[in-house]
Design a protein around this motif. Structure first.
Motif, PDB file in Angstrom:
ATOM      1  N   UNK A 121       9.722 -18.532  13.979  1.00  0.00           N
ATOM      2  CA  UNK A 121      11.133 -18.169  13.772  1.00  0.00           C
ATOM      3  C   UNK A 121      11.400 -17.566  12.394  1.00  0.00           C
ATOM      4  N   UNK A 122      10.437 -17.672  11.479  1.00  0.00           N
ATOM      5  CA  UNK A 122      10.660 -17.193  10.116  1.00  0.00           C
ATOM      6  C   UNK A 122      10.947 -15.689  10.062  1.00  0.00           C
ATOM      7  N   UNK A 123      10.225 -14.840  10.797  1.00  0.00           N
ATOM      8  CA  UNK A 123      10.565 -13.403  10.740  1.00  0.00           C
ATOM      9  C   UNK A 123      12.013 -13.094  11.144  1.00  0.00           C
ATOM     10  N   UNK A 124      12.545 -13.829  12.111  1.00  0.00           N
ATOM     11  CA  UNK A 124      13.953 -13.618  12.514  1.00  0.00           C
ATOM     12  C   UNK A 124      14.902 -13.942  11.366  1.00  0.00           C
ATOM     13  N   UNK A 125      14.557 -14.960  10.597  1.00  0.00           N
ATOM     14  CA  UNK A 125      15.373 -15.346   9.450  1.00  0.00           C
ATOM     15  C   UNK A 125      15.389 -14.227   8.411  1.00  0.00           C
ATOM     16  N   UNK A 126      14.221 -13.639   8.158  1.00  0.00           N
ATOM     17  CA  UNK A 126      14.146 -12.513   7.225  1.00  0.00           C
ATOM     18  C   UNK A 126      14.908 -11.304   7.767  1.00  0.00           C
ATOM     19  N   UNK A 127      14.856 -11.079   9.075  1.00  0.00           N
ATOM     20  CA  UNK A 127      15.633  -9.978   9.667  1.00  0.00           C
ATOM     21  C   UNK A 127      17.120 -10.183   9.426  1.00  0.00           C
ATOM     22  N   UNK A 128      17.575 -11.427   9.566  1.00  0.00           N
ATOM     23  CA  UNK A 128      18.984 -11.742   9.327  1.00  0.00           C
ATOM     24  C   UNK A 128      19.351 -11.477   7.871  1.00  0.00           C
ATOM     25  N   UNK A 129      18.538 -11.972   6.944  1.00  0.00           N
ATOM     26  CA  UNK A 129      18.809 -11.758   5.528  1.00  0.00           C
ATOM     27  C   UNK A 129      18.787 -10.266   5.183  1.00  0.00           C
ATOM     28  N   UNK A 130      17.754  -9.564   5.616  1.00  0.00           N
ATOM     29  CA  UNK A 130      17.658  -8.141   5.297  1.00  0.00           C
ATOM     30  C   UNK A 130      18.799  -7.339   5.914  1.00  0.00           C
ATOM     31  N   UNK A 131      19.270  -7.747   7.084  1.00  0.00           N
ATOM     32  CA  UNK A 131      20.413  -7.076   7.707  1.00  0.00           C
ATOM     33  C   UNK A 131      21.678  -7.215   6.880  1.00  0.00           C
ATOM     34  N   UNK A 163      21.462  -5.164   3.663  1.00  0.00           N
ATOM     35  CA  UNK A 163      21.739  -3.754   3.944  1.00  0.00           C
ATOM     36  C   UNK A 163      23.233  -3.527   4.192  1.00  0.00           C
ATOM     37  N   UNK A 164      23.833  -4.405   4.994  1.00  0.00           N
ATOM     38  CA  UNK A 164      25.263  -4.282   5.319  1.00  0.00           C
ATOM     39  C   UNK A 164      26.142  -4.347   4.065  1.00  0.00           C
ATOM     40  N   UNK A 165      25.790  -5.245   3.144  1.00  0.00           N
ATOM     41  CA  UNK A 165      26.592  -5.431   1.927  1.00  0.00           C
ATOM     42  C   UNK A 165      26.234  -4.428   0.826  1.00  0.00           C
ATOM     43  N   UNK A 218      24.242 -12.620  -3.902  1.00  0.00           N
ATOM     44  CA  UNK A 218      24.596 -12.959  -2.522  1.00  0.00           C
ATOM     45  C   UNK A 218      26.058 -13.368  -2.368  1.00  0.00           C
ATOM     46  N   UNK A 219      26.897 -13.034  -3.334  1.00  0.00           N
ATOM     47  CA  UNK A 219      28.327 -13.329  -3.210  1.00  0.00           C
ATOM     48  C   UNK A 219      28.878 -12.621  -1.982  1.00  0.00           C
ATOM     49  N   UNK A 220      29.651 -13.319  -1.197  1.00  0.00           N
ATOM     50  CA  UNK A 220      30.249 -12.721  -0.011  1.00  0.00           C
ATOM     51  C   UNK A 220      29.375 -12.787   1.228  1.00  0.00           C
ATOM     52  N   UNK A 221      28.179 -13.316   1.130  1.00  0.00           N
ATOM     53  CA  UNK A 221      27.343 -13.516   2.318  1.00  0.00           C
ATOM     54  C   UNK A 221      27.865 -14.767   3.014  1.00  0.00           C
ATOM     55  N   UNK A 222      28.101 -14.706   4.298  1.00  0.00           N
ATOM     56  CA  UNK A 222      28.630 -15.877   5.000  1.00  0.00           C
ATOM     57  C   UNK A 222      27.505 -16.676   5.656  1.00  0.00           C
ATOM     58  N   UNK A 223      27.752 -17.970   5.814  1.00  0.00           N
ATOM     59  CA  UNK A 223      26.826 -18.855   6.496  1.00  0.00           C
ATOM     60  C   UNK A 223      25.548 -19.137   5.746  1.00  0.00           C
TER      61      UNK A 223
END
Length: 139
Positions: A24-34, A37-39, A69-74
């Motif tokens: 599951x670790x790669x999915x976690x990195x995908x979430x963080x990297x997403x 990029x979004x911010x 990481x200010x403004x990152x939710x969750x």
């Protein structure tokens, strides 16, 4: 394996946490990297912290310096305490991280300190790649 000793002052990592199989670790990195990029954030380093392991499950946090990481939710925050670490560059990609950690943990020239080990991914601005290091707390 080349190593070096580093002393760091306490710093805070903010990111996303999981407790489950290593797959599951790669999915976690995908979430963080997403979200990075979004911010539109451009961190020059990121961290993978193993908070615990039990029965094949990893308690793991993928994050960046909390100031970025200010403004990152969750997200969750985790403090890396001040102290000395033995550090080694990882050769061979993420698949080689466990072997690099194992080599540092078995190093007879250091005394381990009770703290968390972590991966540090170094990705300077204007670079398409990254370097990986493993850090293990020592006395």
């Amino acid at each position: 394996m080349e190593t070096r000793i580093e002393h760091v002052e306490q710093f805070t990592v903010k990111g996303y946490e999981m407790n489950g199989p290593v797959t599951q670790i790669p999915k976690l990195w995908d979430e963080l990297n997403g979200i990075i990029h979004e911010k539109g954030v451009a961190p020059e380093e990121s961290f993978g912290i193993t908070l615990g392991m039990e029965n094949g499950n990893f308690h793991y946090l993928a994050g960046i310096n909390s100031d970025l990481a200010e403004g990152f939710s969750g997200t969750k925050e985790f403090i890396i305490p001040s102290g000395k670490f033995i550090v080694s560059k990882v050769e061979g990609g993420v698949e080689a991280i466990p072997a690099a950690f194992d080599a540092l943990l078995r190093n007879p020239d250091v005394t381990l300190r009770h703290s968390y080990g972590f991966e540090r991914y170094i990705h300077p601005a204007c670079s398409s790649g990254y370097e990986t290091e493993v850090w293990v707390a020592i006395e």
